[in-house]
Write a protein that holds these residues in place. Structure first.
Motif, PDB file in Angstrom:
ATOM      1  N   VAL A 149       0.984  -1.055  -0.002  1.00  0.00           N
ATOM      2  CA  VAL A 149       0.030   0.138  -0.059  1.00  0.00           C
ATOM      3  C   VAL A 149       0.953   1.237  -0.024  1.00  0.00           C
ATOM      4  N   ALA A 150       1.944   1.112  -0.392  1.00  0.00           N
ATOM      5  CA  ALA A 150       3.074   2.231  -0.524  1.00  0.00           C
ATOM      6  C   ALA A 150       2.445   3.441  -1.251  1.00  0.00           C
ATOM      7  N   ASP A 151       1.515   3.085  -2.286  1.00  0.00           N
ATOM      8  CA  ASP A 151       0.933   4.157  -3.130  1.00  0.00           C
ATOM      9  C   ASP A 151      -0.012   4.858  -2.789  1.00  0.00           C
ATOM     10  N   ARG A 152      -0.471   4.308  -1.568  1.00  0.00           N
ATOM     11  CA  ARG A 152      -1.861   4.743  -1.129  1.00  0.00           C
ATOM     12  C   ARG A 152      -1.660   6.131  -0.173  1.00  0.00           C
ATOM     13  N   GLY A 153      -2.566   7.289  -0.364  1.00  0.00           N
ATOM     14  CA  GLY A 153      -2.405   8.498   0.391  1.00  0.00           C
ATOM     15  C   GLY A 153      -2.254   8.224   1.747  1.00  0.00           C
ATOM     16  N   TYR A 154      -3.256   7.358   2.281  1.00  0.00           N
ATOM     17  CA  TYR A 154      -3.341   7.322   3.873  1.00  0.00           C
ATOM     18  C   TYR A 154      -2.117   6.885   4.426  1.00  0.00           C
ATOM     19  N   PHE A 155      -1.382   5.745   3.682  1.00  0.00           N
ATOM     20  CA  PHE A 155      -0.170   5.456   4.264  1.00  0.00           C
ATOM     21  C   PHE A 155       1.011   6.425   4.271  1.00  0.00           C
ATOM     22  N   ARG A 157       0.435   9.637   4.293  1.00  0.00           N
ATOM     23  CA  ARG A 157       0.370  10.577   5.324  1.00  0.00           C
ATOM     24  C   ARG A 157       0.806  10.264   6.708  1.00  0.00           C
ATOM     25  N   LEU A 158       0.335   8.929   7.055  1.00  0.00           N
ATOM     26  CA  LEU A 158       0.542   8.606   8.213  1.00  0.00           C
ATOM     27  C   LEU A 158       2.357   8.332   8.690  1.00  0.00           C
ATOM     28  N   LYS A 159       2.942   8.044   7.493  1.00  0.00           N
ATOM     29  CA  LYS A 159       4.413   7.786   7.452  1.00  0.00           C
ATOM     30  C   LYS A 159       4.945   9.166   7.675  1.00  0.00           C
ATOM     31  N   SER A 160       4.597  10.206   7.024  1.00  0.00           N
ATOM     32  CA  SER A 160       5.366  11.338   6.961  1.00  0.00           C
ATOM     33  C   SER A 160       4.900  12.347   7.966  1.00  0.00           C
ATOM     34  N   ASP A 161       3.773  12.042   8.680  1.00  0.00           N
ATOM     35  CA  ASP A 161       3.237  13.044   9.719  1.00  0.00           C
ATOM     36  C   ASP A 161       3.305  12.311  10.986  1.00  0.00           C
ATOM     37  N   THR A 163       2.460  13.551  13.723  1.00  0.00           N
ATOM     38  CA  THR A 163       0.986  13.531  14.436  1.00  0.00           C
ATOM     39  C   THR A 163      -0.242  13.188  13.928  1.00  0.00           C
ATOM     40  N   SER A 164      -0.191  12.519  12.874  1.00  0.00           N
ATOM     41  CA  SER A 164      -1.354  11.913  12.260  1.00  0.00           C
ATOM     42  C   SER A 164      -1.326  10.306  12.760  1.00  0.00           C
ATOM     43  N   GLN A 165      -2.433  10.246  13.647  1.00  0.00           N
ATOM     44  CA  GLN A 165      -2.470   8.822  14.194  1.00  0.00           C
ATOM     45  C   GLN A 165      -3.647   7.875  13.307  1.00  0.00           C
ATOM     46  N   GLU A 166      -4.532   8.746  12.721  1.00  0.00           N
ATOM     47  CA  GLU A 166      -5.510   7.920  12.116  1.00  0.00           C
ATOM     48  C   GLU A 166      -5.878   8.586  10.735  1.00  0.00           C
ATOM     49  N   GLU A 167      -5.966   7.575   9.813  1.00  0.00           N
ATOM     50  CA  GLU A 167      -6.398   8.130   8.385  1.00  0.00           C
ATOM     51  C   GLU A 167      -7.639   7.189   7.838  1.00  0.00           C
ATOM     52  N   ILE A 168      -8.305   7.956   7.073  1.00  0.00           N
ATOM     53  CA  ILE A 168      -9.492   7.151   6.431  1.00  0.00           C
ATOM     54  C   ILE A 168      -9.774   7.698   5.151  1.00  0.00           C
ATOM     55  N   GLU A 169      -9.810   6.495   4.058  1.00  0.00           N
ATOM     56  CA  GLU A 169      -9.893   6.936   3.060  1.00  0.00           C
ATOM     57  C   GLU A 169     -10.676   5.972   2.050  1.00  0.00           C
ATOM     58  N   VAL A 170     -11.264   6.199   0.975  1.00  0.00           N
ATOM     59  CA  VAL A 170     -11.952   5.382  -0.091  1.00  0.00           C
ATOM     60  C   VAL A 170     -11.005   5.003  -0.819  1.00  0.00           C
ATOM     61  N   GLY A 192       8.935   7.651  18.830  1.00  0.00           N
ATOM     62  CA  GLY A 192       7.823   8.249  17.756  1.00  0.00           C
ATOM     63  C   GLY A 192       8.261   7.714  16.436  1.00  0.00           C
ATOM     64  N   GLU A 193       9.106   7.103  16.000  1.00  0.00           N
ATOM     65  CA  GLU A 193       9.727   6.544  14.636  1.00  0.00           C
ATOM     66  C   GLU A 193       8.474   5.628  14.290  1.00  0.00           C
ATOM     67  N   PHE A 194       8.076   5.781  12.706  1.00  0.00           N
ATOM     68  CA  PHE A 194       7.217   5.274  12.045  1.00  0.00           C
ATOM     69  C   PHE A 194       7.908   3.740  11.970  1.00  0.00           C
ATOM     70  N   LEU A 195       6.948   2.771  12.460  1.00  0.00           N
ATOM     71  CA  LEU A 195       7.417   1.285  12.408  1.00  0.00           C
ATOM     72  C   LEU A 195       6.248   0.623  11.513  1.00  0.00           C
ATOM     73  N   GLY A 196       5.196   1.129  11.277  1.00  0.00           N
ATOM     74  CA  GLY A 196       4.296   0.565  10.121  1.00  0.00           C
ATOM     75  C   GLY A 196       2.908   1.116  10.663  1.00  0.00           C
ATOM     76  N   MET A 197       1.836   0.232  10.064  1.00  0.00           N
ATOM     77  CA  MET A 197       0.407   0.527  10.574  1.00  0.00           C
ATOM     78  C   MET A 197      -0.425  -0.593  10.655  1.00  0.00           C
ATOM     79  N   VAL A 198      -1.618  -0.295  11.061  1.00  0.00           N
ATOM     80  CA  VAL A 198      -2.689  -1.481  11.077  1.00  0.00           C
ATOM     81  C   VAL A 198      -3.865  -0.755  10.384  1.00  0.00           C
ATOM     82  N   SER A 199      -4.425  -1.904   9.720  1.00  0.00           N
ATOM     83  CA  SER A 199      -5.769  -1.053   8.841  1.00  0.00           C
ATOM     84  C   SER A 199      -6.739  -2.039   8.959  1.00  0.00           C
TER      85      SER A 199
END
Length: 612
Positions: A149-155, A157-161, A163-170, A192-199
């Motif tokens: 999902v590296a091309d997804r916008g929500y990913f 945004r979570l990786k680069s920001d 402060t962003s803890q949750e993203e929602i996107e269709v 606070g380093e970005f390790l990954g995400m749970v979706s």
């Protein structure tokens, strides 16, 4: 100034005519009632329209409030799994992405995820992605598919920001058919380093099936948007719209996504219709529930009510118009009949009749008045001013005098009854009576009394004058003597001479009554010639005459007058070709020498005549 006064008078006359016209008031009242009905119906319809719009708003507000409560609760439960998985992952104290990838990508972690996600309904269960966006574990599959999902916008945004803890996107689904609504949460290291995400993900159909249960009705829509304007789900469902951003357009349209709660009316950016919009921001997620209903659908019931009210109003107005028409026709017919009767009565009068109002304007004029003075109906007609009528009479020759003086005199005594007999230029006698009207103005009648007065004069003449000789008779002479007796107190004497024509009966018997009558006429003429203008010659009846000599008590003068009379009467009279000799006997009574009582004086003169 005169024009202004006349305009004021016309306005006052018009107002009085309106005040005094029941039919006019009936028509005005009918139109007022029709206007009131129309206005009342319009106001009622408008009020019902506002009520329908307010009811529609209330319905939409209730719907979005209930939906917001429901989804707040659902998404709070939905986030429990993600939060528990993240808490589990972060409890291992992993500080690097490599360690995160190796420890999270195991069968044991798969079992943990599967246990936590059991009983949850979503598209692909709980999925763990590393810092590069590669799927390393899933609650649904083991081993996991090769998905990134590296091309997804929500990913990103979570990786680069941080402060962003949750993203929602269709996004287009990679675990199933069709689009999916992804709920992604960041997994951070100790520093606070970005390790990954749970979706987790759900399909728009799952939301839309619940939207459909609200039953808002035709031409309504319910949608869920991200707060940034992206459309996540909507009924009616349109594939091309899902994922589009609607945080554009007017400030009112943007306010739908920016305010906690909004209810307004605006043009839809989707179909362009005027819609009532109600929106509510969820408390636990950056999501907005938006419910809309077209103004046409909202006002559908109102239109049915409006048709009913308008129909009732039109029928009521129609019935009122019909009623007014029937009343108007009936009253008009009755007034027309009454007017014909009045015109017949007025125009068969032997008197000329005029009626003026208090502004000096002619109200009624009958035909007799026009004919009496040979006037023009173009001038003398209702609405003409009194002065104009008199001026027209002056111009046509039936009025002789000063118009202004006459008008001022009449107008100055309008409040009193007046009566006068005037003589016209053609020697007619017209009796004019003016009577004040009850509501101002006056009524004038013009009666040609020429024949009546002439007849009265003839009757009066016949009552006081001898028909044969045209001399005053005994009645007139007695009245004259009564005045003379009254003047005795003023030192004015008079004398009475009684004269009897001798042998008159023989003339009648010998020559006939025609000759006898002619003889009496000749005697009367000769007696007139013997006296002055202040003296009275009267025929007492038959062959007896009398003379009242005024201003004298001189016996010599009276004797001389008696001799003059005898000489005049003794001359033969030519009567119808017959020479008739005459003589007379004369008796004299002098007042006050012989008394001041009239009867005594007459008796003395009579006795003196017979003695002669």
């Amino acid at each position: 100034m005169g024009t202004s006064i006349r305009w004021t008078a016309r306005m006052r006359a018009l107002l009085r005519r309106w005040r005094g016209a029941p039919l006019t008031w009936l028509i005005v009242g009918g139109f007022v009632l029709m206007a009131a009905t129309a206005i009342g119906t319009a106001l009622t319809v408008d009020r019902f329209r506002q009520n329908a719009i307010e009811s529609g708003r209330d319905g939409l507000e209730s719907a979005v409030r209930l939906l917001a409560r429901h989804f707040d609760r659902e998404f709070a439960d939905f986030a429990v799994l993600q939060k528990s998985v993240i808490a589990e992952l972060e409890s291992h104290g992993i500080a690097s992405t490599d360690v995160f990838r190796s420890e999270m990508g195991t069968l044991a972690m798969h079992e943990v995820l599967r246990a936590k996600a059991s009983g949850w309904s979503d598209v692909a269960g709980a999925n763990v992605f590393d810092s590069n966006g590669v799927l390393i574990n899933s609650s649904r599959r083991w081993p996991v598919a090769d998905i990134s999902v590296a091309d997804r916008g929500y990913f990103n945004r979570l990786k680069s920001d941080p402060t962003s803890q949750e993203e929602i996107e269709v996004v287009p689904g990679r675990f199933g058919n069709g689009p999916a609504i992804v709920f992604a949460r960041r997994v951070s290291g100790p520093h606070g380093e970005f390790l990954g995400m749970v979706s987790r993900a759900i399909t728009p159909d799952q939301l839309e099936s619940f939207f459909a249960s609200t039953g808002l009705g035709d031409d309504s829509s319910i949608a869920m948007h991200h707060q940034n304007g992206q459309l996540l789900a909507r009924i009616p469902h349109v594939d091309a719209m899902i994922g589009q951003n609607y945080h554009t357009g007017s400030p009112e349209q943007k306010a739908v996504f920016e305010r906690t709660f909004v209810t307004m009316q605006l043009a839809s950016p989707i179909d362009g219709k005027d819609r009532i919009v109600a929106s509510r921001l969820l408390t636990g997620a950056p999501l907005v529930i938006v419910a809309t209903r077209s103004l046409d659908a909202t006002l559908a019931t109102w239109r049915t009510q409006t048709k009913f009210f308008v129909t009732v109003a039109v029928l009521s107005i129609g019935l009122l118009v019909l009623t007014l028409f029937l009343i108007f026709r009936q009253v008009t017919r009755r007034l027309s009949l009454e007017k014909q009767r009045l015109d017949t009565a007025l125009n068969t009068m032997t008197q000329g009749l005029l009626m003026f109002d208090q502004d000096e304007r002619l109200i009624v004029c009958n035909r007799r008045y026009i004919e009496m003075y040979h006037l023009s109906t173009d001038v003398v007609k209702p609405g003409a001013y009194f002065r104009d009528v008199i001026q027209h009479r002056h111009d046509t020759g039936s009025f002789d005098g000063d118009v202004d003086s006459y008008c001022d005199g009449i107008l100055g005594s309008v409040g009193r009854t007046q009566s006068a007999i005037v003589e016209t230029a053609d020697s007619r006698l017209i009796e004019i009576k003016n009577q004040p009207g009850a509501a101002g103005g006056w009524l004038a009648t013009h009666d040609d009394v020429t024949e009546r007065i002439r007849a009265d004069e003839r009757i009066a003449h016949m009552a006081h004058y001898d028909a044969l000789t045209d001399l005053p008779n005994r009645v007139l002479m007695r009245g004259h003597l009564e005045r003379r007796v009254a003047e005795l107190a003023e030192g004015k004497p008079f004398a009475i001479l009684y004269i009897d024509v001798d042998e008159f009966k023989g003339v009648n018997d010998s020559f006939g009554h025609e000759v006898g009558d002619e003889l009496l006429r000749q005697v009367a003429n000769r007696l007139r010639a013997c006296v002055s203008g202040n003296d009275l010659v009267a025929r007492l009846g038959g062959d007896e005459f009398a003379i009242v000599k005024a201003g004298t008590r001189d016996q010599a003068e009276l004797t001389a007058l008696a001799e003059t009379i005898l000489n005049a009467l003794r001359a033969p009279v030519n009567c119808k070709g017959q020479e008739v000799p005459t003589d007379a006997s004369i008796g004299i009574a002098i007042a006050p020498d012989h008394g001041d009582n009239l009867d005594d004086l007459l008796k003395r003169a009579d006795l003196a005549m017979y003695a002669a």
